[in-house]
Design a protein around this motif. Structure first.
Motif: not given
Length: 262
Positions: A31-43, A238-243
């Motif tokens: 669930e942590l990945w929801t924003p990143l998954a949304e950002a990359l899901s177009d490709e 530590h959570l660079s991809l979230v921050e």
């Protein structure tokens, strides 16, 4: 020999395109990945796994190793009918990705390792045993200040309290016993001998102020994996991809290399 999971692994799917598997940190979930998954899901077709005992994935209560979590990833790929995929792992998820990429190099198209390590050092067993003990003896809510300080910079927590709170809620829902078992697995881990076997194009990212897995650990990964790139990210912990959501663009750029060279 791998330890059985005693049940299925939960997977969140989003998008279409080349497969990308996201592996989450200790005591969190896919669930942590929801924003990143949304950002990359177009490709990309994005698969966010819940690792054993985390989120909605099963666990039989028995001890396990990082190798077992990597075997779980292999099983998940089999069940998804994916001979290979790109992998992105953060913290514990990155350690699992390193182990998987070193043992199953033919199954990894591209690799992103963020704020992670292959080995925690000479005192790892004792240090992580202490972490495991606290995971089950300290109420989860009282563990939050320690976690927040590691995860995010004070500036981020002040500017984006809603995102920090989202991650805290995932942490609070995590099974404390699974948190402890995974901590023991992290302490016992030493995947350094596998680094030369990684063949995927690899990007190593680390927050400059990540004191959980500091830049020195990232450099060891980048030095050990053939032709790996290392980027040290200013101001992040530590959570660079979230921050830093803008890092989705850097991840996309790296993953595109696979499609552009085919």
């Amino acid at each position: 020999m791998s330890t059985p999971t005693a049940g299925p692994l939960a997977v969140r799917r989003r998008g279409a395109g080349d497969p990308l598997v996201l592996l989450h940190p200790l005591a969190l979930s896919g669930e942590l990945w929801t924003p990143l998954a949304e950002a990359l899901s177009d490709e990309f077709q994005v698969f966010a796994l819940d690792l054993r005992g985390h989120g909605d994935s099963a666990w039989d209560g028995k001890p396990f190793r990082i190798e077992d979590l990597a075997d779980d990833v292999a099983r998940a790929l089999d069940e998804l009918d994916l001979p290979s995929a790109s992998l992105l792992g953060l913290s514990m998820g990155g350690s699992v990705a390193v182990n998987f990429a070193g043992r199953f190099p033919e199954r990894v198209r591209s690799l992103v390792l963020a704020d992670t390590t292959a080995w925690y050092g000479e005192d790892a067993v004792a240090a992580w045993a202490e972490r495991a003990e606290k995971a089950v003896t300290v109420p989860r809510a009282k563990q939050v200040p320690f976690q927040l300080d590691r995860w995010f910079s004070p500036e981020f927590r002040e500017r984006h309290p809603e995102e920090a709170d989202r991650v805290v809620k995932i942490f609070l829902r995590t099974n404390s016993e699974a948190h402890a078992a995974a901590s023991i697995a992290m302490g016992a881990m030493d995947s350094r001998p596998l680094l030369p076997a990684v063949t995927a194009s690899t990007l190593v990212l680390v927050g400059r102020y990540d004191y959980a897995t500091p830049p020195s650990m990232a450099r060891t990964l980048a030095d050990g994996i053939p032709d790996a790139e290392l980027e040290i990210l200013p101001d992040l912990r530590h959570l660079s991809l979230v921050e830093s959501p803008l890092l989705a663009g850097r991840v996309r750029q790296h993953l595109r290399r696979v499609t552009e060279t085919r």
